[in-house]
Structures are given as C-alpha cells and as structure tokens.
Design an enzyme around this catalytic site. Structure first.
Site, PDB file in Angstrom:
ATOM      1  CG  ASP A  54     -13.578 -11.473 -21.395  1.00  0.00           C
ATOM      2  OD1 ASP A  54     -12.598 -12.245 -21.394  1.00  0.00           O
ATOM      3  OD2 ASP A  54     -13.503 -10.282 -21.064  1.00  0.00           O
ATOM      4  N   GLY A  95       0.856  -1.185   0.000  1.00  0.00           N
ATOM      5  CA  GLY A  95       0.000   0.000   0.000  1.00  0.00           C
ATOM      6  C   GLY A  95       0.889   1.232   0.000  1.00  0.00           C
ATOM      7  CD  GLU A 124       3.471  -8.562  -5.235  1.00  0.00           C
ATOM      8  OE1 GLU A 124       4.160  -9.270  -4.475  1.00  0.00           O
ATOM      9  OE2 GLU A 124       3.196  -7.383  -4.977  1.00  0.00           O
ATOM     10  CG  HIS A 165       6.242  -5.751  -4.159  1.00  0.00           C
ATOM     11  ND1 HIS A 165       4.921  -5.620  -3.812  1.00  0.00           N
ATOM     12  CD2 HIS A 165       6.841  -4.590  -3.799  1.00  0.00           C
ATOM     13  CE1 HIS A 165       4.717  -4.440  -3.274  1.00  0.00           C
ATOM     14  NE2 HIS A 165       5.865  -3.785  -3.247  1.00  0.00           N
ATOM     15  CB  CYS A 169       5.258  -4.074   0.376  1.00  0.00           C
ATOM     16  SG  CYS A 169       6.047  -2.468   0.130  1.00  0.00           S
ATOM     17  CE1 TYR A 170       0.693   1.090   5.481  1.00  0.00           C
ATOM     18  CE2 TYR A 170      -0.905  -0.694   5.403  1.00  0.00           C
ATOM     19  CZ  TYR A 170      -0.496   0.528   5.900  1.00  0.00           C
ATOM     20  OH  TYR A 170      -1.272   1.187   6.824  1.00  0.00           O
ATOM     21  CE  LYS A 197      -9.233 -11.018 -21.922  1.00  0.00           C
ATOM     22  NZ  LYS A 197     -10.466 -10.212 -22.049  1.00  0.00           N
TER      23      LYS A 197
END
Ligand code: XMP
Length: 516
Positions: free
Chosen positions: A226, A55, A170, A168, A82-83, A372
C-alpha cells in the site's frame, strides 16, 4: 470525470466487501453504505444501481434491519442477495417463512429465463446459506429460478426493475455468479463500465496536483504494497515535492531495505530518506524475551524515530498515508456497517495516530477508495516491481516476531539467510502462487548434529507455509516432499550455524500464522 456509481447497501452479511469487489471487477465503481443511509442521501449520490446484501437475521424479526419501501420508488434498479432477496419481497407485501430444511452449501438451481440468467445454463450450481424462504411473492413479481428445496431461488419484477437471488452470486462456488452480477449491472442498470485503472491513475494524479498545488507532501514508506503504490502515485503527481521516509529497523528480510531504496530512488522521482536505526532497536531489545514486550518496544521505537524525522523535515504541507478502502471500512470510516455501532472492528495500522504536536495542513489518502487487488493493478501500471506489488504480507514488527527469545544481530542474520533460501526454492518450484505466506522462523533452540567428522550444536530453523482466505483461519500447506528436501539441504549447507530444519504442520487455530 465522475464514475457511474453502484451502491451496496449493507445489511450485516459476511460477504459485503466481496460483493463490492466483484462489482468493481466488472468495471463498475461501487461503494458500500449502511442500510440506514437516508433516502435523501441515496438520491444525492445518484447511483445507477443498488445491491442489497445478505445478513444473519430473519426479516420477520422486528429487531432485524429493515428499509423503507420508498427506495423502490426511485426508479433505480435493485438486486437483492440472500437476506436482501427476502427483504424486498417482505417489504412489498410478500411472505417469508422459516425453511423446513435449511439450505447450506453448493445447490443445483434451475432457471426459467429472465435477464439475470442470460448466458447461464438452465441448470447450474450456486452457493446457498439460508434458513428462511420466500413462500409467497408480492403481486407483479415472477419466480425465475428454483432448487429442490427452495421454491423461489430468484425472482424479478421487470416493470419496477427489481431483481433478487436467494443464493450468493459473489462467491466463486456459484458457477455463473459473475455472469449474473454482470447481467444485472450491464443489462438492467445500463452501466457503461467506466471503472478502469488507467483512468483511475490519470484522474487521481490530476486531483492530487490540484489539492497539493506547490506544497510539500510527506509519506511514511514501509516497503509494503500500500505505501509503495501510494508513493508511486504521489511521485507521478508531484515528483520532488514528495518526501518518503523509510525507517529501516534492521528487521526486514534479506536485502529488502536496499531493494526498497533502489526502487524508489532509481525508478521514481522524489526525495527519499532512509533512516537506518538497527543499532538503536537492538539496544532497546537487548535481553528482552517476552513476545508482547518485544512487539511493544519495536512499535514504540519505530514511531519515535519516524515522528522525529517528520519533525525535522517540517510539517508545512500534507501528510500522506497508504490507507485503502477495507482499512476505512474496518475502522468505521467507510459509511458502512449493518448495525451502526458495531462498525469499528479495529484501528488499522495504515491509519497512524499522529502526536499532538505535529500538525499538517491536511492528510491525503490517494488509495482510500481501492481494494487490495486494485491497489496491485495500479502498482503494476505505475511500474513498481512485481516483488513489491505482489509481496506477501509481512508483519509490522518484521523478523522480530519470527525470532523467539532475545533478538541479536547474529540471529537476525541467520534467519534472513534461511528465509531467503526457503523463499527462493518456493518461488523457483512454482508453488508460490498457491501459498499465502511462507517464511522461516528461528526458535531459540539448538540441537546436536554431525558435520563431516564433527559433532555440532547449532540452531534449528522452522519453516512455515500457509494457505488461507482471510488469515482468520489458515491451513498448513502440503508442500511436496521433494521441495521440502531441497529447502532443508540448502539451509543446512548454505546457512552458517544451522544444522536442522523442521516444517510447521500446525493450522490456525490452534496455532497462529506467526510464532509470536
Ligand atoms: P497471526 O500470527 O495473527 O497472523 O495468525 C495473521 C496475519 O497477520 C500478520 N501479522 C501482523 N501484521 N503487524 C502486522 O502488520 C503485526 O504485528 C502482525 N502480526 C501478525 C501475519 O503475518 C499474518 O499475515
């Protein structure tokens, strides 16, 4: 069967969706929730693991998102990122200070063991982005990694099942990020890995059959990823009870309308209605040159045709939409957002506003929980052709935003033919995977040329290819000259009324991806 659940608690960081996607790539079902979600609701959801996101704030600012220490008493493992890493330490009595030197970018960290770092080399590269650091950990916690400027790059409290990383995991810049997430999910939370697309299809088909019973379902099919996958899934569930309405305004790419029709009439069992209304669109667009007005007319005409067809079909039964998880998040329907009121980013085009006089028994969104990449995986498993499943983004107003000035039948044909040549060369030359979008544009420009002994005065075609992560910014692609040369030769030779090709070398900003 209900999947085991991991919750990503959103504290306003920019990578929140990415965290959830990475967790799902590890085979674990994951949902993003607002950090304000009441503890009772979290208990009811019964997650097997919780991840706190990053954040933009400082934990010691009173206005920053905080969380009650109760969450750490539930016995559910928590991973702070992180945050989130600083917040856990701060909430439990540790100390967080402002860094003398912020860390941003690729940083080398050294770990000293611990379950998060199983199979991770002692020294590795991670992605850091912080201006605060943990100067003192609460009692019972131990540091498990550090960098040159960050004395606490990771910590753990194995008794309380609390783990955290300042970096991070990710993002792909963190070399072993996926291992770290996987270690948390499998070795700390004991997830079984029950999120697999085959099961998703089977479970969803079963749920759809229960929900729909013997009623009818109607779906607006655009030929995009989609709505195509949604159509495939609904057809698998209820076959001829499904009617797909495909409005072809004549502004699709070359032969695309026929391809969509063939796919859904030959490969799937359903009622397929194609409404060809090119002439109606051309009439409405006659003489119009202003880009905004063109967009508006195309949108209005589209929905007027679409809803009229729906009225004709009858509204008993259900209305289906190809809404996906990020659409719900971005329109504020995904129970997320770090700061509550900032939730609604945009009303998504997948989520259509229905006219007041049209009332169905309910709306069905079979892909509403999927990202997606997952939608594409489902599409492939359902046997939808690669051209549709891996289709590049295509704007709603179609070639309308790629024909500058007035749109005429002749210009549509020229652009379709030039665009088909460009795409063919890009796909044949093997560079398509490195590009996010590549297409031709027809500016309203004619130039002088020579052909044989004759002087020509004909159209200019611009070609555009971009690389990008999120389409908010984009780079023009450095396509090798030999490919550009072949494209130019072929377009001038094969497409009537084109005598010149230029390559768009503008990034976004200052340009946009589309020309209008
Ligand atoms: P721009 O031109 O805004 O494009 O840089 C960013 C991305 O959005 C797509 N795009 C649209 N998609 N309806 C859509 O569904 C639209 O009106 C529209 N305009 C742009 C564009 O193709 C690119 O992927």
């Amino acid at each position: 069967m209900k999947n085991q659940l991991c919750i990503v608690l959103d504290f306003g960081g920019q990578y929140n969706q990415l965290i959830a996607r990475r967790v799902r790539e590890c085979g674990v079902y994951c949902e993003i929730r607002n950090y304000r979600t009441p503890i009772e609701e979290i208990k009811k959801l019964n997650p097997s693991g919780i991840i706190f996101t990053g954040g933009p704030n400082s934990v010691y600012d009173e206005s920053s998102p905080h969380i009650s220490g109760e969450i750490f008493e539930l016995g559910i493992p928590v991973l702070g990122i992180c945050y989130g890493c600083q917040l856990i330490a701060y909430t439990l009595g540790g100390e967080v200070k402002s860094c003398e030197k912020s860390e941003y970018g690729k940083i080398s960290v050294t770990h000293s063991g611990g379950v998060l770092f199983k199979d991770v080399p002692q020294e590795s590269t991670v992605w850091m982005s912080h201006t605060d650091y943990i100067s003192r950990l609460p009692e019972g916690f131990e540091i498990t990694a550090k960098s040159a400027d960050c004395p606490c790059a990771s910590y753990q409290n194995t008794d309380k099942k609390l783990y955290a990383v300042q970096f991070h995991p990710e993002v792909t810049h963190t070399e072993f990020g996926k291992n770290i997430l996987r270690n948390f999910l499998y070795d700390v939370c004991n997830f079984k890995g029950d999120w697999v697309m085959d099961d998703f299809i089977e479970n969803t088909v079963k749920k759809l059959r229960e929900q729909i019973g013997d009623k009818k379902v109607i779906l607006g099919l655009s030929g995009g990823v989609d709505s195509s996958v949604c159509a495939g899934l609904l057809s698998r569930a209820v076959r001829k009870q499904l009617t797909c309405v495909f409005v072809d305004q004549g502004l699709m790419r070359k032969d695309e309308g026929d391809f969509v029709e063939q796919t859904f009439t030959k490969l799937f069992d359903m009622n397929f209605i194609r409404v060809n209304c090119k002439d109606k669109f051309l009439k409405a667009l006659k003489g119009v040159t202003d880009p905004e007005q063109k967009r508006k007319i195309i949108g209005t005409e589209f929905y007027s045709v679409f809803w009229e067809k729906i009225r004709q079909q009858g509204t008993d039964g259900f209305f289906a939409q190809g809404t996906i998880y990020p659409d719900r998040i971005e329109s504020g329907r995904g129970n997320i957002a770090g700061h509550g009121s900032t939730a609604v980013i945009k009303t998504h085009h997948n989520m259509v506003k229905m006219p007041d006089d049209i009332k169905f028994e309910g709306t069905i969104e079979p892909l509403g929980d999927l990202f997606k990449d997952e939608v594409r995986a489902v599409g492939e498993k359902l046997g939808i052709p690669r051209e549709l499943v891996w289709r590049q983004p295509f704007p709603g107003p179609g070639l309308g935003v790629r024909i500058i000035g007035e749109i005429t039948e002749e210009k549509i044909k020229i652009l379709q033919n030039a665009d088909a040549v460009f795409r063919d060369e890009i796909e044949k030359s093997g560079v398509a995977d490195s590009l996010k979008q590549y297409f031709a544009v027809l500016p309203d420009v004619r130039t002088v040329g020579v052909m044989g002994d004759h002087r020509t005065y004909d159209h200019l075609i611009a070609i555009r290819a971009v690389t990008t992560d999120d389409f908010m910014t984009a780079d023009w692609a450095k396509i090798p000259y030999d490919i550009l040369a072949r494209v130019s030769n072929r377009i001038c030779n094969e497409v009537e009324h084109v005598n010149r090709v230029v390559y768009d070398i503008t990034s976004k900003p200052p340009g946009t991806v589309e020309w209008e």
